[in-house]
Design a protein around this motif. Structure first.
Motif, PDB file in Angstrom:
ATOM      1  N   ILE A 268      -8.369  24.817  27.472  1.00 52.89           N
ATOM      2  CA  ILE A 268      -8.056  24.709  26.034  1.00 52.89           C
ATOM      3  C   ILE A 268      -8.100  23.260  25.584  1.00 52.89           C
ATOM      4  O   ILE A 268      -8.660  22.935  24.523  1.00 52.89           O
ATOM      5  N   LEU A 269      -7.525  22.350  26.383  1.00 55.57           N
ATOM      6  CA  LEU A 269      -7.511  20.937  25.999  1.00 55.57           C
ATOM      7  C   LEU A 269      -8.930  20.376  25.932  1.00 55.57           C
ATOM      8  O   LEU A 269      -9.275  19.627  24.996  1.00 55.57           O
ATOM      9  N   THR A 270      -9.763  20.715  26.922  1.00 54.04           N
ATOM     10  CA  THR A 270     -11.141  20.212  26.934  1.00 54.04           C
ATOM     11  C   THR A 270     -11.914  20.722  25.721  1.00 54.04           C
ATOM     12  O   THR A 270     -12.635  19.960  25.053  1.00 54.04           O
ATOM     13  N   HIS A 271     -11.783  22.013  25.446  1.00 54.99           N
ATOM     14  CA  HIS A 271     -12.478  22.598  24.300  1.00 54.99           C
ATOM     15  C   HIS A 271     -12.015  21.948  22.988  1.00 54.99           C
ATOM     16  O   HIS A 271     -12.840  21.601  22.122  1.00 54.99           O
ATOM     17  N   THR A 272     -10.712  21.780  22.846  1.00 52.86           N
ATOM     18  CA  THR A 272     -10.163  21.216  21.606  1.00 52.86           C
ATOM     19  C   THR A 272     -10.642  19.790  21.389  1.00 52.86           C
ATOM     20  O   THR A 272     -11.063  19.418  20.278  1.00 52.86           O
TER      21      THR A 272
ATOM     22  N   GLY B  37     -15.251  15.970  18.245  1.00 55.89           N
ATOM     23  CA  GLY B  37     -16.441  15.140  18.047  1.00 55.89           C
ATOM     24  C   GLY B  37     -16.563  13.949  18.952  1.00 55.89           C
ATOM     25  O   GLY B  37     -17.433  13.106  18.737  1.00 55.89           O
ATOM     26  N   GLY B  38     -15.726  13.827  19.977  1.00 54.77           N
ATOM     27  CA  GLY B  38     -15.821  12.689  20.873  1.00 54.77           C
ATOM     28  C   GLY B  38     -16.950  12.828  21.872  1.00 54.77           C
ATOM     29  O   GLY B  38     -17.507  13.912  22.078  1.00 54.77           O
ATOM     30  N   SER B  39     -17.293  11.720  22.547  1.00 55.83           N
ATOM     31  CA  SER B  39     -18.291  11.745  23.609  1.00 55.83           C
ATOM     32  C   SER B  39     -17.673  12.363  24.863  1.00 55.83           C
ATOM     33  O   SER B  39     -16.451  12.496  24.967  1.00 55.83           O
ATOM     34  N   PRO B  40     -18.492  12.752  25.854  1.00 57.16           N
ATOM     35  CA  PRO B  40     -17.927  13.303  27.086  1.00 57.16           C
ATOM     36  C   PRO B  40     -16.910  12.392  27.758  1.00 57.16           C
ATOM     37  O   PRO B  40     -15.871  12.852  28.224  1.00 57.16           O
TER      38      PRO B  40
ATOM     39  N   GLU C  17     -15.032  10.105  26.313  1.00 61.30           N
ATOM     40  CA  GLU C  17     -13.818  10.082  25.486  1.00 61.30           C
ATOM     41  C   GLU C  17     -13.028  11.382  25.633  1.00 61.30           C
ATOM     42  O   GLU C  17     -11.792  11.367  25.669  1.00 61.30           O
ATOM     43  N   VAL C  18     -13.731  12.486  25.726  1.00 62.46           N
ATOM     44  CA  VAL C  18     -13.046  13.777  25.875  1.00 62.46           C
ATOM     45  C   VAL C  18     -12.275  13.820  27.192  1.00 62.46           C
ATOM     46  O   VAL C  18     -11.085  14.191  27.227  1.00 62.46           O
ATOM     47  N   LEU C  19     -12.909  13.450  28.308  1.00 59.73           N
ATOM     48  CA  LEU C  19     -12.224  13.496  29.595  1.00 59.73           C
ATOM     49  C   LEU C  19     -11.078  12.489  29.659  1.00 59.73           C
ATOM     50  O   LEU C  19     -10.030  12.772  30.263  1.00 59.73           O
ATOM     51  N   THR C  20     -11.249  11.333  29.048  1.00 60.93           N
ATOM     52  CA  THR C  20     -10.167  10.342  29.017  1.00 60.93           C
ATOM     53  C   THR C  20      -8.954  10.887  28.277  1.00 60.93           C
ATOM     54  O   THR C  20      -7.811  10.768  28.740  1.00 60.93           O
ATOM     55  N   ALA C  21      -9.189  11.516  27.124  1.00 63.76           N
ATOM     56  CA  ALA C  21      -8.077  12.066  26.341  1.00 63.76           C
ATOM     57  C   ALA C  21      -7.405  13.222  27.070  1.00 63.76           C
ATOM     58  O   ALA C  21      -6.170  13.326  27.114  1.00 63.76           O
ATOM     59  N   VAL C  22      -8.193  14.117  27.669  1.00 60.93           N
ATOM     60  CA  VAL C  22      -7.623  15.252  28.397  1.00 60.93           C
ATOM     61  C   VAL C  22      -6.802  14.766  29.587  1.00 60.93           C
ATOM     62  O   VAL C  22      -5.703  15.280  29.859  1.00 60.93           O
ATOM     63  N   ASN C  23      -7.293  13.766  30.316  1.00 70.38           N
ATOM     64  CA  ASN C  23      -6.559  13.239  31.466  1.00 70.38           C
ATOM     65  C   ASN C  23      -5.209  12.671  31.039  1.00 70.38           C
ATOM     66  O   ASN C  23      -4.186  12.915  31.689  1.00 70.38           O
ATOM     67  N   ASP C  24      -5.188  11.914  29.947  1.00 66.63           N
ATOM     68  CA  ASP C  24      -3.923  11.335  29.483  1.00 66.63           C
ATOM     69  C   ASP C  24      -2.931  12.415  29.080  1.00 66.63           C
ATOM     70  O   ASP C  24      -1.734  12.317  29.391  1.00 66.63           O
ATOM     71  N   MET C  25      -3.390  13.450  28.416  1.00 68.94           N
ATOM     72  CA  MET C  25      -2.482  14.518  27.993  1.00 68.94           C
ATOM     73  C   MET C  25      -1.931  15.292  29.185  1.00 68.94           C
ATOM     74  O   MET C  25      -0.750  15.645  29.214  1.00 68.94           O
ATOM     75  N   ILE C  26      -2.764  15.567  30.175  1.00 62.24           N
ATOM     76  CA  ILE C  26      -2.295  16.316  31.344  1.00 62.24           C
ATOM     77  C   ILE C  26      -1.331  15.487  32.180  1.00 62.24           C
ATOM     78  O   ILE C  26      -0.320  15.993  32.680  1.00 62.24           O
ATOM     79  N   CYS C  27      -1.613  14.194  32.337  1.00 62.61           N
ATOM     80  CA  CYS C  27      -0.749  13.342  33.158  1.00 62.61           C
ATOM     81  C   CYS C  27       0.650  13.190  32.572  1.00 62.61           C
ATOM     82  O   CYS C  27       1.608  12.920  33.307  1.00 62.61           O
ATOM     83  N   LYS C  28       0.806  13.347  31.246  1.00 64.35           N
ATOM     84  CA  LYS C  28       2.124  13.201  30.626  1.00 64.35           C
ATOM     85  C   LYS C  28       3.093  14.280  31.101  1.00 64.35           C
ATOM     86  O   LYS C  28       4.304  14.028  31.184  1.00 64.35           O
ATOM     87  N   ASN C  29       2.625  15.470  31.359  1.00 66.50           N
ATOM     88  CA  ASN C  29       3.501  16.584  31.740  1.00 66.50           C
ATOM     89  C   ASN C  29       2.941  17.289  32.978  1.00 66.50           C
ATOM     90  O   ASN C  29       2.603  18.460  32.937  1.00 66.50           O
ATOM     91  N   ASN C  30       2.828  16.560  34.069  1.00 65.07           N
ATOM     92  CA  ASN C  30       2.243  17.108  35.293  1.00 65.07           C
ATOM     93  C   ASN C  30       3.217  16.911  36.453  1.00 65.07           C
ATOM     94  O   ASN C  30       2.929  16.233  37.439  1.00 65.07           O
TER      95      ASN C  30
END
Length: 686
Positions: free
Chosen positions: A377-381, A386-389, A391-404
């Motif tokens: 869901i996070l990757t799709h969102t 509209g980010g680049s690949p 940028e998308v993986l960087t943002a998803v990694n930061d969000m997952i690391c916050k609550n992992n």
């Protein structure tokens, strides 16, 4: 009454078995002792005989003048020879030996000898030796004697001994000792052999064995009688009580009277205590069994539901974008028995950009499934923003690391395809290398640079790269369940086998490519269990059909066999405009004939109808897209199983061969039913 007899027989049989075992052990012990004693006695006797016989033979050499042996053979010194022979004969008789002889051996090969002296006393051992005359020549008896003669002459040993104990030629057991006869200069000039009977050995061993046998029998009998009483009291009776209670509990499943202390034997008392404890534990277990069974069924149901929810999250309708002819995509996930964390995804970010995701979550079970859904869901969102690949993986990694808190992670390959240009921009977060096929080449691994896994460390910046896909190119993505599939010999399927499977049908449709890999994995692992999900995705890039289109036709004809020739002729004229090779044109004509024949014969049944064929020829790359449309009954020919072409025509089932040929000769085949019409599309590049 019968039960009492049965119990009595059981107790009696148990006592007999145990006592019999004791007697058998004592017998084996007696046999072992007898064998050891027999061997030790024989060795000691032989050693004593060898020593004493050597001294006899060595003493006898003093009677022989080694300097005159050759002279005796020439007939000279006859008086001295006769005197020496008389002394040897007397010595043979006095020492109670069967035979003394002196021989001169041919030292060239020790295979022959000549007799000098020969004294025989057949009365010692009731033998039948015939004395050799002076000068009697004879071949060496065997290789054993040959080697012993050689050892004597070459002074390798002081004496040699030959034992003859177990003889079958009528001779009695005896020992022969060989000693050197030397001249005055110390050279060995002959061999003196002294044969001595060993009947004492046989006579001494028999009483010894009888004593051992009698002693063993007496000890076994005493042990059996002593053990019978002890075994009955401490083994048979207690074990009978334990057996009866175990049988009763197995039949009734109810707790009985405690057995208590049945025997002074700790193991049997422990067994009785174990039976008492087992009955108490089983009673408690049975009380909870119903609850535990219900809980297990509930968990199993929930795991099954989780598996279905996980599968429903993945795109499963193919073709997913039937209105887009620029590309074709197919994906599959064959789940393992356990709920896993593999997932794939593809979606249009806008009209010109296609997002593609392949990922593998660490671990198994429900936690992995939940983590998979969150990651998907996070990757799709993020991609839809509209980010680049990267940028998308960087943002998803930061969000997952916050609550992992569970420190789970996921490997991700994410790419965005520009549909109009074929430029694929991608980033890799610790995932498997993709495989790419150029229009005219084979599948090959594209070894991109890996970033760290998603969820492993916050604050990471991922890098991206670009690949130019030409029309006709294919992209293959997968998870580690494919190369790490394991057979019964614990061998891995491996990346090379995967590439070979891809290239076995490299020109097939994306669905056919995945089927080839799945088939290769199945053939490799056979009946071995599948430990990981098999998740794969294949993309065929055709390019922008509008820009490539050079010419097109569309004709509607009656759904009849007579219309096939007209349709084929129209397509041939179109193929000439793009310089289609003869081979490709022949394959296209066969495909047209097979598809239109099926429509003519089966689409409308006994009624009449029409069929439309639309052809679009293109360049760069050169190719043609054929679309066949009819309004007959719904029928997807791609769902029919391929025929087994290894069978003969008589053995093979009728039907399916035509569409099989189409799928094998065309580069892409797809079907959809839309607005009440069957629409079959085939593509061929040349």
């Amino acid at each position: 009454m019968n039960r009492i007899k049965k119990v009595f027989r059981m107790r009696f049989q148990m006592a007999v078995n145990i006592i019999g075992a004791i007697v058998a052990l004592m017998t084996v012990f007696g046999i072992i002792v007898s064998i050891i004693g027999y061997v030790s006695f024989t060795d000691a006797f032989k050693k004593e005989y060898a020593t004493s016989t050597y001294h006899m033979a060595d003493t006898a050499t003093a009677l022989v003048n080694g300097d005159n042996l050759a002279v005796y053979l020439e007939g000279e010194e006859e008086e001295e020879y006769l005197l020496t022979k008389q002394h040897i004969d007397t010595y043979c008789e006095k020492m109670s030996v069967s035979l003394i002889y002196v021989i001169m051996v041919d030292t060239s090969d020790y295979g022959r000898f000549v007799s000098v002296f020969n004294a025989v006393d057949n009365t010692v051992d009731n033998s039948s030796y015939i004395p050799w005359e002076l000068g009697h020549k004879r071949d060496t008896t065997n290789d054993e004697y040959r080697q012993k003669y050689k050892a004597i002459y070459q002074k390798e040993s002081v004496y040699e001994t030959v034992y003859r104990i177990n003889l079958k030629d009528g001779h009695h057991p005896h020992i022969t000792t060989l000693v050197p006869v030397k001249n005055s200069e110390g050279d060995v000039v002959a061999v003196l052999c002294l044969e001595r009977p060993m009947s004492e050995l046989k006579n001494a061993r028999q009483p010894y064995l009888i004593k051992i046998a009698v002693s063993t029998f007496i000890l076994a009998l005493l042990a059996a009688v002593s053990a019978a009483f002890y075994i009955h009291k401490q083994f048979v009776s207690p074990i009978k009580s334990v057996s009866e209670e175990a049988t009763r509990f197995a039949r009734e499943s109810t707790k009985g009277v405690p057995l208590g202390q049945l025997s002074r034997i700790e193991e049997i008392s422990g067994l009785a205590a174990s039976i008492d404890k087992m009955e108490a534990d089983m009673e408690e277990y049975m009380a909870h069994l119903t609850t535990l069974t219900a809980e297990k069924e509930r968990i199993s149901t929930e795991l099954g539901l989780a598996t279905r929810i996980q599968a429903d999250m993945l795109p499963s309708v193919f073709p997913p974008f039937p209105d887009r002819s620029e590309f074709d995509i197919f994906a599959s996930m064959t789940p393992a028995k356990e709920v896993g964390g593999d997932f794939y995804d593809f979606f249009l970010i806008d009209e010109n950009h296609l997002g593609i995701v392949m990922a593998d979550v660490s671990g198994k079970g429900v936690p992995a499934a939940l983590f998979m859904m969150a990651s998907m869901i996070l990757t799709h969102t993020e991609a839809m923003r509209g980010g680049s690949p990267a940028e998308v993986l960087t943002a998803v990694n930061d969000m997952i690391c916050k609550n992992n808190r569970e420190e789970m992670f996921v490997t991700v390959w994410f790419g965005i395809l520009a549909i109009d240009s074929g430029v694929l921009t991608a980033a890799n977060a610790g995932h498997e290398y993709p495989a790419i096929k150029s229009p005219d080449g084979p599948f090959e691994l594209y070894k991109d640079k890996h970033g760290f896994v998603i969820g492993g460390m916050s604050g990471l910046k991922y890098k991206q790269y670009e690949i130019k896909l030409l029309p006709g190119s294919k992209l293959f993505l997968y998870t580690d369940g494919v190369p790490e599939a394991t057979n019964a010999d614990h061998a891995l399927f491996g990346t090379q086998r995967m590439i070979d499977a891809l290239n076995s049908d490299r020109d097939g449709s994306p669905q056919a490519v995945l089927q080839a890999v799945n088939g290769a994995v199945s053939d490799f692992i056979q009946d071995s269990p599948q430990f990981d999900d098999l998740t794969m995705l294949c993309l065929l890039y055709r390019g922008n059909a509008i820009n490539r289109k050079q010419a097109e036709i569309e004709i509607t004809l009656p759904a009849a066999v007579d219309s096939i020739a007209q349709a084929t002729q129209s397509v041939d004229h179109l193929l000439e405009t793009v310089n289609c090779p003869i081979k490709a044109q022949t394959q296209i004509n066969v495909a047209i004939d097979e598809i239109l024949s099926n429509i003519a014969y089966y689409a409308y049944g006994s009624e009449s109808g029409s069929m439309t064929i639309r052809a679009e020829a293109s360049q760069n790359p050169n190719g043609i897209i054929l679309t066949f449309i009819d309004g007959g009954m719904p029928y997807n020919p791609l769902e029919k199983d391929d025929p087994d072409v290894r069978l003969s025509a008589d053995e093979r089932k009728i039907g399916g061969l035509g569409i099989y040929i189409v799928k094998k000769t065309m580069d892409d085949v797809s079907y959809q039913y839309k607005n009440g019409q069957n629409i079959l599309t085939v593509s061929k590049y040349f």
